[in-house]
Design a protein around this motif. Structure first.
Motif, PDB file in Angstrom:
ATOM      1  N   VAL A   1      46.846  -6.925 -24.124  1.00 28.39           N
ATOM      2  CA  VAL A   1      46.593  -7.068 -25.576  1.00 28.39           C
ATOM      3  C   VAL A   1      45.276  -7.281 -26.155  1.00 28.39           C
ATOM      4  CG1 VAL A   1      48.317  -9.374 -24.805  1.00 28.39           C
ATOM      5  CG2 VAL A   1      46.063  -9.483 -24.530  1.00 28.39           C
ATOM      6  N   GLY A   2      45.349  -7.661 -27.324  1.00 23.79           N
ATOM      7  CA  GLY A   2      44.013  -7.348 -27.646  1.00 23.79           C
ATOM      8  C   GLY A   2      43.880  -5.902 -29.309  1.00 23.79           C
ATOM      9  N   THR A   3      42.957  -5.641 -29.444  1.00 29.12           N
ATOM     10  CA  THR A   3      41.275  -6.356 -28.940  1.00 29.12           C
ATOM     11  C   THR A   3      41.259  -7.269 -29.042  1.00 29.12           C
ATOM     12  OG1 THR A   3      40.503  -4.012 -28.688  1.00 29.12           O
ATOM     13  CG2 THR A   3      38.874  -6.003 -29.186  1.00 29.12           C
ATOM     14  N   VAL A   4      41.054  -8.596 -28.166  1.00 26.84           N
ATOM     15  CA  VAL A   4      40.924 -10.186 -29.129  1.00 26.84           C
ATOM     16  C   VAL A   4      39.054 -10.301 -29.101  1.00 26.84           C
ATOM     17  CG1 VAL A   4      42.354 -11.176 -28.134  1.00 26.84           C
ATOM     18  CG2 VAL A   4      40.387 -11.347 -26.606  1.00 26.84           C
ATOM     19  N   THR A   5      38.455 -11.041 -29.555  1.00 26.67           N
ATOM     20  CA  THR A   5      37.082 -10.629 -30.150  1.00 26.67           C
ATOM     21  C   THR A   5      36.750 -12.952 -29.906  1.00 26.67           C
ATOM     22  OG1 THR A   5      37.392 -11.551 -31.867  1.00 26.67           O
ATOM     23  CG2 THR A   5      37.065  -9.360 -31.821  1.00 26.67           C
ATOM     24  N   ALA A   6      35.547 -13.034 -29.230  1.00 26.04           N
ATOM     25  CA  ALA A   6      35.561 -14.600 -29.190  1.00 26.04           C
ATOM     26  C   ALA A   6      35.095 -15.345 -30.513  1.00 26.04           C
ATOM     27  CB  ALA A   6      33.878 -14.541 -28.346  1.00 26.04           C
ATOM     28  N   ILE A   7      35.203 -14.995 -31.681  1.00 22.42           N
ATOM     29  CA  ILE A   7      35.303 -15.371 -33.196  1.00 22.42           C
ATOM     30  C   ILE A   7      36.351 -14.868 -34.292  1.00 22.42           C
ATOM     31  CG2 ILE A   7      33.940 -16.040 -34.579  1.00 22.42           C
ATOM     32  CD1 ILE A   7      31.590 -15.711 -33.755  1.00 22.42           C
ATOM     33  N   PRO A   8      37.597 -15.904 -34.098  1.00 17.42           N
ATOM     34  CA  PRO A   8      38.224 -15.227 -35.092  1.00 17.42           C
ATOM     35  C   PRO A   8      37.928 -14.632 -35.992  1.00 17.42           C
ATOM     36  CG  PRO A   8      38.944 -18.019 -34.569  1.00 17.42           C
ATOM     37  CD  PRO A   8      37.479 -17.017 -33.615  1.00 17.42           C
TER      38      PRO A   8
ATOM     39  N   ALA B   1      39.758 -17.688 -27.952  1.00 16.32           N
ATOM     40  CA  ALA B   1      40.408 -18.561 -26.899  1.00 16.32           C
ATOM     41  C   ALA B   1      42.001 -19.229 -27.056  1.00 16.32           C
ATOM     42  CB  ALA B   1      40.154 -20.132 -27.837  1.00 16.32           C
ATOM     43  N   ALA B   2      42.358 -18.733 -28.589  1.00 10.44           N
ATOM     44  CA  ALA B   2      43.972 -18.751 -28.656  1.00 10.44           C
ATOM     45  C   ALA B   2      44.878 -17.595 -27.969  1.00 10.44           C
ATOM     46  CB  ALA B   2      44.169 -18.533 -30.611  1.00 10.44           C
ATOM     47  N   ALA B   3      44.306 -16.644 -28.058  1.00 14.32           N
ATOM     48  CA  ALA B   3      45.005 -15.149 -27.146  1.00 14.32           C
ATOM     49  C   ALA B   3      45.431 -15.493 -25.377  1.00 14.32           C
ATOM     50  CB  ALA B   3      43.793 -14.345 -26.987  1.00 14.32           C
ATOM     51  N   ALA B   4      44.253 -16.878 -25.277  1.00 13.50           N
ATOM     52  CA  ALA B   4      44.413 -17.585 -23.125  1.00 13.50           C
ATOM     53  C   ALA B   4      45.465 -17.639 -23.825  1.00 13.50           C
ATOM     54  CB  ALA B   4      42.894 -17.596 -23.275  1.00 13.50           C
ATOM     55  N   ALA B   5      45.356 -18.927 -24.879  1.00  7.07           N
ATOM     56  CA  ALA B   5      46.581 -20.005 -24.727  1.00  7.07           C
ATOM     57  C   ALA B   5      47.923 -19.015 -24.606  1.00  7.07           C
ATOM     58  CB  ALA B   5      46.674 -20.760 -25.618  1.00  7.07           C
TER      59      ALA B   5
ATOM     60  N   SER C   1      34.175 -13.757 -24.515  1.00  7.64           N
ATOM     61  CA  SER C   1      35.624 -14.310 -24.364  1.00  7.64           C
ATOM     62  C   SER C   1      36.451 -13.872 -23.267  1.00  7.64           C
ATOM     63  CB  SER C   1      35.714 -12.607 -25.187  1.00  7.64           C
ATOM     64  OG  SER C   1      35.630 -12.054 -27.011  1.00  7.64           O
ATOM     65  N   THR C   2      35.002 -12.548 -22.602  1.00  5.91           N
ATOM     66  CA  THR C   2      35.927 -13.280 -20.965  1.00  5.91           C
ATOM     67  C   THR C   2      35.833 -13.900 -20.156  1.00  5.91           C
ATOM     68  OG1 THR C   2      33.945 -10.736 -20.941  1.00  5.91           O
ATOM     69  CG2 THR C   2      34.855 -12.147 -18.601  1.00  5.91           C
ATOM     70  N   ARG C   3      34.750 -15.764 -20.785  1.00  3.45           N
ATOM     71  CA  ARG C   3      35.132 -16.829 -20.075  1.00  3.45           C
ATOM     72  C   ARG C   3      36.098 -17.343 -20.446  1.00  3.45           C
ATOM     73  NH1 ARG C   3      29.249 -18.172 -21.217  1.00  3.45           N
ATOM     74  NH2 ARG C   3      27.916 -17.553 -18.400  1.00  3.45           N
ATOM     75  N   GLU C   4      36.931 -16.896 -21.344  1.00  3.49           N
ATOM     76  CA  GLU C   4      38.545 -17.847 -22.050  1.00  3.49           C
ATOM     77  C   GLU C   4      39.277 -17.075 -21.496  1.00  3.49           C
ATOM     78  OE1 GLU C   4      39.145 -19.629 -24.131  1.00  3.49           O
ATOM     79  OE2 GLU C   4      37.380 -20.528 -25.159  1.00  3.49           O
ATOM     80  N   VAL C   5      39.883 -15.745 -21.924  1.00  2.00           N
ATOM     81  CA  VAL C   5      40.895 -14.657 -20.855  1.00  2.00           C
ATOM     82  C   VAL C   5      40.601 -13.833 -19.602  1.00  2.00           C
ATOM     83  CG1 VAL C   5      41.392 -14.242 -23.840  1.00  2.00           C
ATOM     84  CG2 VAL C   5      40.433 -12.206 -21.477  1.00  2.00           C
ATOM     85  N   ALA C   6      39.903 -14.134 -19.087  1.00  2.00           N
ATOM     86  CA  ALA C   6      39.285 -13.077 -17.521  1.00  2.00           C
ATOM     87  C   ALA C   6      40.700 -13.768 -16.557  1.00  2.00           C
ATOM     88  CB  ALA C   6      38.258 -13.565 -17.049  1.00  2.00           C
ATOM     89  N   ALA C   7      40.351 -15.237 -17.020  1.00  2.00           N
ATOM     90  CA  ALA C   7      41.386 -16.172 -15.722  1.00  2.00           C
ATOM     91  C   ALA C   7      43.016 -16.579 -15.828  1.00  2.00           C
ATOM     92  CB  ALA C   7      40.932 -17.989 -15.497  1.00  2.00           C
ATOM     93  N   VAL C   8      43.400 -15.399 -17.206  1.00  2.00           N
ATOM     94  CA  VAL C   8      44.762 -15.616 -17.410  1.00  2.00           C
ATOM     95  C   VAL C   8      44.894 -14.593 -18.030  1.00  2.00           C
ATOM     96  CG1 VAL C   8      45.107 -18.085 -18.619  1.00  2.00           C
ATOM     97  CG2 VAL C   8      44.183 -15.707 -19.866  1.00  2.00           C
ATOM     98  N   ALA C   9      43.961 -12.864 -17.120  1.00  2.00           N
ATOM     99  CA  ALA C   9      44.910 -12.169 -17.490  1.00  2.00           C
ATOM    100  C   ALA C   9      45.228 -11.450 -16.263  1.00  2.00           C
ATOM    101  CB  ALA C   9      44.252 -11.082 -18.475  1.00  2.00           C
TER     102      ALA C   9
END
Length: 340
Positions: free
Chosen positions: A87-94, A124-128, A164-172
């Motif tokens: 998924v992505g590319t996601v960024t820290a800021i929407p 953050a939205a991608a992580a959710a 971004s890493t801190r948001e998504v790493a744990a759920v990817a």
């Protein structure tokens, strides 16, 4: 059926509008009870299971970043038979991305040009959504591709990637650092080894146990490809994605006026095949056998997948072929792979 629909319906629509329409259908396929019914028709043969990154992929063939930017359709993509979704590319800021139009078809070349500009709702939205997807998408492997927020200066890129890493790493299941899109000003400059080393080091440390890869451009010189591959090994990264889209327009059969009208952006699809294969071989020659290489760029058929695997790819991704081949593209490739 799909060629008729593509030729008489989708080609008359704005490409981005057509993509959003297709995504609505794919999202619906991921909802109970459609998901298990469709998956029953598309499930890859068990002989195609592939181990990489400490994970088990149902098939070596998956969907590349850019198709499901916000992780909204992963369950539907799983239903269609893909072995993984990045998924992505996601960024820290929407961010909204670049102004439209920003997606163009070169039908004669079975190619796309995009200058989307990382349009997404934020990490953050991608992580959710990834948390929800992990419950719905069965054995699907989920990767997350992260990029630099447009409003962040290149000098502050490392902190932005780490956010971004801190948001998504744990759920990817794995994480990819994208420093190779041509559609964010200054981004490709981060591929220089002296700049890339501290960035990857910081993201690696923030990612913890989540496997980390870096995605590179096909437009790099061969010695630059070799240097980045060796850097990835030196830093203990899990792998590398080869390749992103290209800024080259060489060898196209699409009329020059159509190409010029599309303007800047990354070219994907069949014209990228030869260079992407070259880059794959350079990377494989520079890294240990256990180092994971995800091959992408110009992949459309089962023969293309076989060719990448034979050249040293661990797993393979496609995207543009989905547009031209239709919803059962992954099923077709998986069935042809299983025959051999």
């Amino acid at each position: 059926m799909y060629p008729f629909v593509f030729r008489h319906v989708f080609t008359r629509m704005d490409p981005e509008t057509a993509h959003h329409a297709a995504m609505l259908v794919i999202r619906a396929l991921g909802v109970w009870p459609l998901r298990p019914l469709v998956r029953a028709m598309t499930r890859p043969d068990t002989r195609l299971r592939t181990e990489a990154l400490g994970l088990v992929f149902d098939s070596p063939f998956g969907i590349a970043a850019g198709f499901d930017k916000d992780a909204t359709a992963t369950a539907g993509i799983y239903a269609l038979g893909f072995g993984h979704v990045e998924v992505g590319t996601v960024t820290a800021i929407p961010q909204d991305g670049n102004p439209r139009p920003r997606l163009f078809r070169f039908v004669a070349d079975r190619a796309l040009v995009n200058r989307m500009g990382f349009n997404n709702a934020g990490a953050a939205a991608a992580a959710a959504r990834l948390r929800t997807a992990r419950r719905r998408a069965g054995t699907l492997v989920l990767g997350a591709n992260i990029g630099k927020s447009r409003v962040v200066d290149v000098a502050a890129a490392t902190e932005d990637y780490v956010a971004s890493t801190r948001e998504v790493a744990a759920v990817a299941d794995y994480l990819v650092v994208n420093v190779s899109s041509p559609n964010t000003p200054g981004l490709r400059g981060l591929q220089a080894v002296e700049t890339l080393r501290p960035l990857l080091t910081a993201v690696r440390d923030a990612a913890g146990t989540t496997p980390l890869l870096v995605k590179i451009a096909p437009d790099l010189a061969d010695d630059e490809v070799d240097a980045i591959a060796r850097l990835a090994v030196d830093l203990g990264l899990a792998g590398l994605v080869a390749t992103n889209t290209t800024i080259s327009r060489a060898g196209l059969t699409t009329p020059a006026e159509t190409v010029d009208a599309a303007g800047a952006g990354g070219l994907s699809g069949a014209p990228l095949r030869a260079r992407a294969l070259e880059v794959l071989r350079i990377v494989r020659a520079a890294v240990p056998a256990e180092f994971c290489i995800i091959a992408a760029g110009g992949v459309e058929t089962a023969d293309d997948v076989r060719e990448r695997l034979a050249a040293g790819a661990t797993i393979v991704q496609g995207y543009t072929g989905f547009i031209y081949r239709g919803p059962f593209w992954a099923r077709q490739i998986n069935r042809e792979l299983a025959k051999r």
